[in-house]
Design a protein around this motif. Structure first.
Motif, mmCIF file in Angstrom:
data_model
loop_
_atom_site.group_PDB
_atom_site.id
_atom_site.type_symbol
_atom_site.label_atom_id
_atom_site.label_comp_id
_atom_site.label_asym_id
_atom_site.label_seq_id
_atom_site.Cartn_x
_atom_site.Cartn_y
_atom_site.Cartn_z
ATOM 1 N N VAL A 194 -26.206 -15.029 -4.413
ATOM 2 C CA VAL A 194 -26.056 -14.501 -3.052
ATOM 3 C C VAL A 194 -24.830 -13.594 -3.040
ATOM 4 N N LEU A 195 -25.066 -12.292 -2.973
ATOM 5 C CA LEU A 195 -23.955 -11.338 -2.982
ATOM 6 C C LEU A 195 -23.214 -11.321 -1.655
ATOM 7 N N ALA A 196 -23.958 -11.450 -0.561
ATOM 8 C CA ALA A 196 -23.327 -11.389 0.758
ATOM 9 C C ALA A 196 -24.295 -11.899 1.804
ATOM 10 N N VAL A 197 -23.733 -12.455 2.870
ATOM 11 C CA VAL A 197 -24.476 -12.753 4.086
ATOM 12 C C VAL A 197 -23.997 -11.773 5.150
ATOM 13 N N LEU A 198 -24.949 -11.157 5.864
ATOM 14 C CA LEU A 198 -24.607 -10.112 6.835
ATOM 15 C C LEU A 198 -25.023 -10.548 8.242
ATOM 16 N N PRO A 199 -24.092 -11.087 9.025
ATOM 17 C CA PRO A 199 -24.419 -11.393 10.419
ATOM 18 C C PRO A 199 -24.681 -10.099 11.197
ATOM 19 N N ILE A 200 -25.814 -10.069 11.911
ATOM 20 C CA ILE A 200 -26.217 -8.896 12.687
ATOM 21 C C ILE A 200 -26.488 -9.332 14.127
ATOM 22 N N GLY A 201 -26.137 -8.474 15.093
ATOM 23 C CA GLY A 201 -26.337 -8.812 16.497
ATOM 24 C C GLY A 201 -25.323 -9.823 17.005
ATOM 25 N N TYR A 202 -24.130 -9.792 16.424
ATOM 26 C CA TYR A 202 -23.088 -10.767 16.755
ATOM 27 C C TYR A 202 -22.410 -10.385 18.078
ATOM 28 N N ARG A 203 -22.353 -11.365 18.998
ATOM 29 C CA ARG A 203 -21.772 -11.110 20.325
ATOM 30 C C ARG A 203 -20.514 -11.933 20.586
ATOM 31 N N ASP A 204 -20.043 -12.630 19.594
ATOM 32 C CA ASP A 204 -18.785 -13.372 19.665
ATOM 33 C C ASP A 204 -18.803 -14.447 20.749
ATOM 34 N N THR A 205 -19.927 -15.138 20.899
ATOM 35 C CA THR A 205 -19.969 -16.287 21.791
ATOM 36 C C THR A 205 -19.359 -17.499 21.086
ATOM 37 N N ARG A 206 -19.098 -18.555 21.847
ATOM 38 C CA ARG A 206 -18.506 -19.748 21.247
ATOM 39 C C ARG A 206 -19.428 -20.339 20.180
#
Length: 285
Positions: A194-206
């Motif tokens: 696993v080279l990287a995990v890419l969080p997408i659509g992140y809204r910085d909720t708790r």
């Protein structure tokens, strides 16, 4: 050489958009890039980049013919130069029947007493075509569902990038992918990184912060986090181009958060290149 496939068992997380954007990012960094479309859906890299190609033509040479040892020409003749100099091997409708084609080849080999692996055929094709000599980066876009298409991609590239939605469903998809990779490593005897995990659509909720924290604590590399960019990504699909070209050609004004997204993809591309030991020149203007 850098080789990987973006993989996610969850749908709608931007797997193909990630593949396309990173391919262009690598090319803009000065690398020779080969993108291979092994997704059977119409909404794939082939549609995204829009080369003049009929994926339904049964007479045209295509990747499936090469995978089953019945090519009509040279592998490199399959490629179409698309945006930023990326070479694309387009998808073809024959991919939907790849399992049956490969199974038939295996059964014939078994009858002849020959060894045949259904999951090493893309690896064979790329090796025989000396792809390692022609390209610095190979990105394979494939279906997330377990099966011969995904297995061929994983055996060929040995690395994954995981687009990730920071939700409970997204966590389940990573756990499912972990199980899939572990099973493949056990059954075929290869290591998949696993080279990287890419969080997408992140809204910085708790909840998202907690999930992201757990993800990092588990040891997965998370070089960048992409915010909610639905308008940008929808525009890319509508205009059939990467975010780079979309912003340059189809936005009347630059938007800071979209420019930040491009910088994040450039940062991720540079991270992946560094992992493979590739020198990364400055991004072109």
């Amino acid at each position: 050489m850098l080789t990987y496939t973006p993989v996610s068992e969850a749908g709608g997380v931007g797997k193909t958009t990630t593949a396309a954007t990173l391919a262009v990012s690598h090319a803009r960094n000065g690398h020779d890039v080969l993108a291979i479309d092994m997704d059977t859906q119409n909404g794939s890299l082939t549609y995204f980049f829009g080369p003049d190609y009929d994926r339904g033509d049964p007479e045209v040479d295509n990747l499936v013919r090469h995978l089953v040892g019945r090519p009509k020409g040279d592998f490199h003749d399959l490629t179409h130069e698309v945006e930023a100099g990326v070479d694309l091997v387009p998808s073809h409708n024959m991919l939907e029947d790849l399992h049956e084609f490969l199974l038939s080849e295996k059964q014939q080999a078994d009858r002849l007493g020959e060894s045949y692996s259904m999951y090493h055929q893309l690896h064979r094709v790329l090796r025989d075509a000396d792809v390692r000599e022609a390209y610095d980066v190979v990105v394979v876009d494939t279906a997330g569902k377990a099966g011969p298409i995904l297995y061929n991609a994983l055996v060929a590239v040995r690395n994954v990038v995981i687009p990730f939605e920071a939700t409970a469903k997204g966590q389940e998809s990573i756990e499912g992918l972990d199980d899939l990779v572990d099973g493949l490593e056990e059954n075929i005897g290869i290591d998949v990184g696993v080279l990287a995990v890419l969080p997408i659509g992140y809204r910085d909720t708790r909840d998202q912060r907690e999930i992201l924290g757990e993800l990092r604590e588990s040891g997965f590399p998370v070089p960048v986090v992409i915010g909610e960019r639905g308008s940008l990504m929808e525009g890319c699909w509508r205009q059939q181009c990467s975010p780079y070209r979309y912003i340059e050609a189809h936005r009347s004004r630059e938007r800071d958060y979209e420019l930040e997204t491009l910088e994040q993809f450039e940062e991720l591309a540079a991270f992946l290149e560094a992992e493979a030991g590739l020198d990364t020149p400055e991004v072109s203007a």
